[in-house]
Design a protein around this motif. Structure first.
Motif, short mmCIF file in Angstrom:
data_model
loop_
_atom_site.label_atom_id
_atom_site.label_comp_id
_atom_site.label_asym_id
_atom_site.label_seq_id
_atom_site.Cartn_x
_atom_site.Cartn_y
_atom_site.Cartn_z
N ASP A 102 0.85 -1.18 0.00
CA ASP A 102 0.00 0.00 0.00
C ASP A 102 0.89 1.24 0.00
O ASP A 102 1.42 1.66 1.04
CB ASP A 102 -0.90 -0.02 1.24
N MET A 103 1.07 1.86 -1.17
CA MET A 103 2.00 2.97 -1.30
C MET A 103 1.53 4.20 -0.54
O MET A 103 2.35 5.01 -0.08
CB MET A 103 2.22 3.30 -2.77
N LYS A 104 0.24 4.38 -0.40
CA LYS A 104 -0.27 5.51 0.38
C LYS A 104 0.13 5.37 1.84
O LYS A 104 0.52 6.34 2.49
CB LYS A 104 -1.79 5.59 0.24
N PHE A 105 0.04 4.14 2.35
CA PHE A 105 0.46 3.88 3.73
C PHE A 105 1.96 4.08 3.87
O PHE A 105 2.43 4.70 4.84
CB PHE A 105 0.07 2.46 4.13
N VAL A 106 2.73 3.58 2.92
CA VAL A 106 4.18 3.74 2.94
C VAL A 106 4.55 5.22 2.96
O VAL A 106 5.43 5.66 3.71
CB VAL A 106 4.83 3.03 1.73
N GLU A 107 3.86 6.00 2.16
CA GLU A 107 4.12 7.44 2.11
C GLU A 107 3.88 8.10 3.46
O GLU A 107 4.58 9.05 3.83
CB GLU A 107 3.22 8.08 1.05
N THR A 108 2.92 7.57 4.22
CA THR A 108 2.58 8.13 5.52
C THR A 108 3.66 7.90 6.56
O THR A 108 3.91 8.76 7.42
CB THR A 108 1.25 7.55 6.03
N ILE A 109 4.33 6.76 6.50
CA ILE A 109 5.23 6.39 7.59
C ILE A 109 6.71 6.39 7.23
O ILE A 109 7.56 6.45 8.14
CB ILE A 109 4.87 4.99 8.14
N ALA A 110 7.05 6.33 5.94
CA ALA A 110 8.44 6.03 5.57
C ALA A 110 9.32 7.27 5.44
O ALA A 110 8.93 8.24 4.80
CB ALA A 110 8.46 5.24 4.26
N LYS A 111 10.50 7.18 6.03
CA LYS A 111 11.55 8.14 5.75
C LYS A 111 12.56 7.53 4.78
O LYS A 111 13.18 8.23 3.99
CB LYS A 111 12.26 8.56 7.05
N LYS A 112 12.71 6.19 4.88
CA LYS A 112 13.62 5.50 3.99
C LYS A 112 12.95 4.23 3.48
O LYS A 112 12.34 3.49 4.25
CB LYS A 112 14.93 5.14 4.71
N VAL A 113 13.08 4.01 2.17
CA VAL A 113 12.43 2.87 1.52
C VAL A 113 13.49 2.07 0.79
O VAL A 113 14.38 2.62 0.14
CB VAL A 113 11.35 3.34 0.52
N THR A 114 13.39 0.74 0.92
CA THR A 114 14.25 -0.17 0.17
C THR A 114 13.39 -0.94 -0.82
O THR A 114 12.35 -1.49 -0.45
CB THR A 114 14.97 -1.16 1.11
N VAL A 115 13.82 -0.96 -2.08
CA VAL A 115 13.09 -1.69 -3.12
C VAL A 115 13.87 -2.96 -3.46
O VAL A 115 15.05 -2.90 -3.83
CB VAL A 115 12.93 -0.84 -4.40
N LEU A 116 13.20 -4.11 -3.30
CA LEU A 116 13.82 -5.38 -3.67
C LEU A 116 13.32 -5.82 -5.04
O LEU A 116 12.15 -5.61 -5.39
CB LEU A 116 13.50 -6.47 -2.64
N HIS A 117 14.22 -6.45 -5.79
CA HIS A 117 13.86 -7.01 -7.09
C HIS A 117 14.78 -8.17 -7.39
O HIS A 117 16.01 -8.05 -7.31
CB HIS A 117 13.99 -5.95 -8.19
N GLU A 118 14.19 -9.33 -7.65
CA GLU A 118 14.93 -10.55 -7.95
C GLU A 118 15.98 -10.86 -6.87
O GLU A 118 17.08 -11.27 -7.16
CB GLU A 118 15.58 -10.44 -9.33
N GLY A 119 15.57 -10.64 -5.62
CA GLY A 119 16.41 -11.04 -4.49
C GLY A 119 17.52 -10.09 -4.11
O GLY A 119 18.33 -10.41 -3.25
N SER A 120 17.56 -8.90 -4.73
CA SER A 120 18.61 -7.93 -4.43
C SER A 120 17.99 -6.55 -4.21
O SER A 120 16.83 -6.31 -4.56
CB SER A 120 19.63 -7.85 -5.57
N VAL A 121 18.78 -5.64 -3.64
CA VAL A 121 18.33 -4.26 -3.48
C VAL A 121 18.44 -3.56 -4.83
O VAL A 121 19.53 -3.43 -5.39
CB VAL A 121 19.17 -3.51 -2.42
N LEU A 122 17.30 -3.11 -5.34
CA LEU A 122 17.28 -2.39 -6.61
C LEU A 122 17.51 -0.90 -6.41
O LEU A 122 18.21 -0.25 -7.20
CB LEU A 122 15.93 -2.61 -7.30
N ALA A 123 16.90 -0.35 -5.35
CA ALA A 123 17.03 1.08 -5.07
C ALA A 123 16.75 1.32 -3.59
O ALA A 123 16.08 0.50 -2.94
CB ALA A 123 16.06 1.89 -5.93
N GLU A 124 17.24 2.44 -3.09
CA GLU A 124 17.06 2.76 -1.67
C GLU A 124 17.15 4.27 -1.50
O GLU A 124 17.94 4.94 -2.16
CB GLU A 124 18.13 2.06 -0.84
#
Length: 301
Positions: free
Chosen positions: A260-282
């Motif tokens: 839920d990206m709206k929820f993530v936007e409410t609480i997150a200061k830092k986000v990690t994006v996983l893709h195919e078992g690795s960190v894609l972006a942070e």
């Protein structure tokens, strides 16, 4: 022979975010012994001035080069990730990105093929059993709430209280004033004070989720792993959950896996994006939302 309560049998065998049936010795002693048997680390973060483990500062979770394969499929591929003490980190990514496997590694459910996983930079998670990891200070909440439906909210919190259950002569031994104060404080935190005497199975979906979080808090964890905590919640319940997580950050470290990206936007200061078992972006949510790689594999154009 007395017939076993089917509910007790169910909860004994079901996966739980906190340990219930104690090992032969006290859980605290087992975890402490396992930690003491590990090689010492020269790293200064995660320790206090006198060298004792301190999970209130520095890095609380350190994953380095974690790889996990299932029948030739790499669920995690050289995953490296750090979480600071008191941080609220959101993990996002498409289905199959490795989010659940990552939490399985942290909690000891899955052993990595290679790589290291440390809690507080001194506790090697790859060497501990699931119950030892839980008693060391890591709590996990699964997407579907696991509560004692036929007990009251108060009793659920009492049952999950961090204590040596062997010394209790009955299931509901007399609580001390300090223990009652802890339960009352937790009820206030999860906003269920008015429902303390209500049967847990009668709670709304969101209230059941809060109750399970309260049950984790009764175990006094330093790190909370929360898997899609607002799935199925109403807008009001989602808003209240965001407030709860923000109030817990600082005292606890939180790793929240959520779609839920709206929820993530409410609480997150830092986000990690996983893709195919690795960190894609942070980075910040704005940073990852504008990353072309994230747009292509997860958010869509």
């Amino acid at each position: 022979m007395k017939r076993e309560d089917p509910e007790v049998a169910h909860w004994r065998d079901a996966p739980r975010p906190w340990p219930w049936w104690p090992p032969a010795r006290s859980p605290e002693a087992a975890a402490a012994a396992a930690v003491a048997a590990q090689p010492s680390s020269d790293a200064s973060f995660g320790r206090s001035v006198d060298g004792e483990l301190d999970l209130t500062k520095g890095v609380v979770l350190y994953l380095d080069g974690i790889t996990v394969s299932f029948d030739g499929f790499r669920a995690l591929n050289n995953l490296t990730l750090t979480v600071d003490a008191g941080e609220l980190r959101c993990i996002i990514g498409p289905n199959g990105a490795g989010k659940t496997t990552m939490m399985d590694v942290i909690t000891g459910k899955t052993r990595p093929d290679s790589g290291t996983a440390f809690f507080g930079q001194t506790i090697d998670l790859t060497r501990l059993a699931e119950n030892q990891i839980a008693h060391a200070g890591i709590g996990r909440k699964f997407q579907k709430p696991t509560i004692f439906a036929h007990h009251t909210v108060f009793e659920n919190l009492e049952l999950s209280m961090k204590a040596d259950k062997r010394v209790r002569k009955t299931l509901f031994a007399k609580l001390s004033s300090a223990e009652r104060d802890r339960i009352a404080m937790t009820l206030a935190q999860i906003r269920l004070t008015d429902s303390a005497d209500r049967q847990a199975g009668l709670l709304s979906h969101g209230q059941k989720q809060w109750l399970e979080i309260g049950m984790l808090l009764m175990q006094e964890p330093k790190l909370l792993l929360l898997d899609e905590p607002v799935a199925g919640m109403s807008d009001d319940e989602t808003e209240r959950t965001a407030e709860l997580f923000l109030s817990l950050a600082g005292t606890h470290s939180l790793v929240v896996v959520e779609h839920d990206m709206k929820f993530v936007e409410t609480i997150a200061k830092k986000v990690t994006v996983l893709h195919e078992g690795s960190v894609l972006a942070e980075g910040s949510l704005a940073d990852v939302q504008n990353d072309p790689r994230v747009i292509e594999v997860y958010l869509g154009r």
